[in-house]
Design an enzyme around this catalytic site. Structure first.
Site, PDB file in Angstrom:
ATOM      1  N   LYS A  60     100.342  46.035 -28.206  1.00  0.00           N
ATOM      2  CA  LYS A  60     101.772  45.857 -27.942  1.00  0.00           C
ATOM      3  C   LYS A  60     102.529  45.815 -29.270  1.00  0.00           C
ATOM      4  CE  LYS A  60     104.847  42.788 -25.278  1.00  0.00           C
ATOM      5  NZ  LYS A  60     104.919  41.593 -24.432  1.00  0.00           N
ATOM      6  N   SER A 113     107.107  42.424 -19.820  1.00  0.00           N
ATOM      7  CA  SER A 113     107.550  43.206 -20.947  1.00  0.00           C
ATOM      8  C   SER A 113     106.474  44.088 -21.576  1.00  0.00           C
ATOM      9  CB  SER A 113     108.112  42.274 -22.006  1.00  0.00           C
ATOM     10  OG  SER A 113     107.066  41.538 -22.626  1.00  0.00           O
ATOM     11  N   SER A 147     104.814  38.551 -18.755  1.00  0.00           N
ATOM     12  CA  SER A 147     104.833  39.862 -19.419  1.00  0.00           C
ATOM     13  C   SER A 147     103.502  40.598 -19.514  1.00  0.00           C
ATOM     14  CB  SER A 147     105.422  39.723 -20.824  1.00  0.00           C
ATOM     15  OG  SER A 147     106.808  39.525 -20.745  1.00  0.00           O
TER      16      SER A 147
END
Lengths: 485, 99
Positions: free
Chosen positions: A79, A154, A178
């Site tokens: 990420k 997210s 997320s």
């Protein structure tokens, strides 16, 4: 079977038995990324040179006949809120568009030490703020199952990349859902570990009392492998703890499990298909011998409001560092105050600004008691609800009353939404987090396990455990995974 | 409904420059979100007085504070960190006038 469809364990076997090299495996993923990511938008940076050089090193080792780790030579995605030395780390924000990470996050250092190959940095909601992935300054990642829909946020790119075979596994971060939400939307496994189980050193901070890094994988076994590789105490994160003392629940079986189903989680607002799929899994667990117990978590109705005060409050402090002075975008201005105002004004997107505003408001004098202090009090009520629901760790496998081992519920009230469906109404977007945020407020571990499909769209079951009960969650999820096949 | 003046005041506290259009949208969004927060008034926290600061941590036992002291870093890390500053001179980060 395509190389890129293999799980970590399968790829490891292939490497060990010299059926293919790590470089071949890596190139297969890079090829997939080139082919599909223009449309999918899961990656913000592809670290091709780094990946190939890492893979070649592993191949040398294999050639020499040396033993290799489970993760050695396995390609993964990170990420883009987690630092990889020498690579851009944007947090999907214009304010960090050209920021290059000066060091490795602890989780990345650990993965590198174990020989994992890093393919690139994945898309996310800006600064990890969002449930759909649409708050990325670089466009949303799309859902591989239906490209008119969001991947979920997210950690949108991390989940989409694993689902689309653009990476064997990925790391995400979870402040209010997320990891779990995009894993549910994309039909992959996502584990949010206990607060403190994994070091956050090198993760761009959002809500520091909530943030946690975890794996997104193709199956439960892989989640276990990656979790083991990244967890543990780190002197660079004071909240991290040693996991050695926590029990192994390897022998735990569904047949002697007590599953709690919170009555507050199956009320109006939940999509009918989602409800059917989750209830079906609970029925299957019951058929396999589990005892199903209806429980009550009376304070969870306040969890969303509580979370949307605490997380933005912490974010408003954490994001103060993006001031145009130390790093990132710096707007030209005459004096210091204008540097701050203009850099933040131009650098941050709409949702990040909204959260900074909410946090600044709820922490401001005159409103602190009514919002921030009240939310902290409610947080302690939510923690208490979960504490009372679970079998206490010292009680072992059996104890009286209506205590449960694990809680089963949905990850999200709906499957993946259409791109643009909720972007004009932030509150309706926040409501997608209704089942995930209480877990972060209480610091608990939880997994999203693919449980079925509503049409073409995957739906995840959320399994919540007591603090540091990851191995319990993983053992049961692994058994369920087989039952659901 | 919070006022435009309040939005501007909060933005100033947050050191955030907002355009007129952003202020209008922010007024609408914040009002709806703050209304939703009123739900918390229903929560009976009377029996649970506010926790002390150290108890806010999820695990009080893991609340490991270290000494407030500078930890030496490798020269190359220091250089990379200075390198990422938008405005610098030698080993210093340059800041605009504050007066």
């Amino acid at each position: 079977m395509e190389l890129t469809e293999l799980t970590i364990k399968q790829a490891h076997e292939g490497l060990k038995n010299k059926q293919f090299s790590s470089k071949e495996l890596t190139l297969a993923y890079l090829e997939n990324i080139k082919k599909t990511d223009k449309e999918l938008n899961a990656f913000l940076t592809v670290t091709e040179d780094l990946a190939i050089s890492q893979a070649e090193k592993v191949d040398e080792k294999i050639k020499k006949g040396e033993e290799i780790n489970l993760l050695e030579g396995i390609p993964c995605a990170i990420k883009d809120a987690i630092l990889v030395e020498g690579q851009k780390c944007t947090a999907a924000s214009k304010i960090l568009e050209n920021y290059v990470a000066p060091y490795d996050a602890t989780v990345v250092k650990k993965l590198k030490e174990q020989g994992a190959v890093i393919l690139g940095k994945t898309n996310l909601d800006e600064f990890a703020m969002g449930g759909s992935g649409e708050n990325s300054a670089f466009g949303p990642a799309k859902n591989p199952h239906d490209k008119t829909r969001v991947a979920g946020g997210s950690s949108s790119g991390s989940a989409a990349s694993v689902a689309a075979n653009e990476a064997c596994f990925a790391l995400g971060s979870d402040t209010g859902g997320s990891i779990r939400l995009p894993s549910s939307f994309c039909g992959v496994v996502g584990l949010k570990p206990t607060y403190g189980a994994v070091s956050r050193y090198g993760l761009i901070a959002f809500g520091s009392s909530l943030d946690q890094i975890g794996p997104i994988t193709k199956n439960v076994e892989d989640a276990k492998i990656v979790f083991k590789a990244i967890s543990g105490k780190d002197p660079l994160d004071a909240t991290s703890v040693d996991l050695e003392k926590f029990k192994n629940y390897k022998n735990l079986k569904i047949s002697n499990l007590r599953i709690g189903v919170p009555k507050e989680y199956f009320v109006k607002g939940i999509d009918k298909e989602v409800e059917k799929i989750i209830k079906n899994v609970i029925k299957k667990a019951e058929d396999a011998g589990a005892e199903i117990i209806e429980i009550s978590l009376p304070s969870v109705e306040f969890a969303l409001a509580c979370y949307y005060i605490i997380a933005p409050s912490e974010a408003s402090a954490n994001l103060a560092r993006f001031d145009g002075i130390k790093y990132g975008l710096s707007a030209p201005a005459e004096n210091l105050l204008d540097v701050y105002l203009k850099s933040k004004g131009r650098g941050f997107g709409a949702e990040v600004k909204r959260r900074i505003m909410i946090g600044t408001y709820t922490l401001s004098s005159g409103y602190y008691d009514a919002y921030y202090k009240k939310a902290q009090e409610v947080r302690s009520l939510i923690k208490k609800d979960f504490k009372e629901a679970f079998v206490p760790p010292e009680a072992g496998s059996r104890c009286g009353g209506k205590k449960v081992d694990l809680i089963f519920c949905p990850v999200s009230p709906c499957p993946g939404i259409k791109i643009g469906e909720k972007t004009d109404d932030p509150l309706s977007m926040y409501l997608m987090d209704i089942y995930t945020v209480s877990v972060n407020l209480a610091g608990l571990p939880a997994i999203s396990l693919p449980a079925g499909k509503a049409g073409s769209l995957p739906v995840g079951l959320q399994i919540i455990g007591n603090h540091f009960a990851e191995s319990k969650i993983l053992a049961i999820a692994s058994e369920l995974e087989k039952l659901l096949k | 409904m919070i006022s435009k003046e309040e939005v501007k005041h909060i933005a100033k506290l947050a050191r955030l420059e907002l355009t007129e259009a952003e202020i209008t949208k922010m007024q609408k969004d914040l009002s709806a979100i703050l209304d939703y927060f009123n739900l918390l008034k229903k929560a009976d926290t009377g029996q649970h007085p506010v926790l002390t600061k150290s108890q806010h941590w999820v695990f009080p036992e893991s609340n490991n504070l270290r000494k407030d002291e500078a930890i030496p870093q490798k020269r190359e890390v220091v250089e990379k960190i200075i390198q990422s500053a938008p405005d610098k001179k030698d080993d210093y980060i340059k800041v605009k006038n504050i007066l």
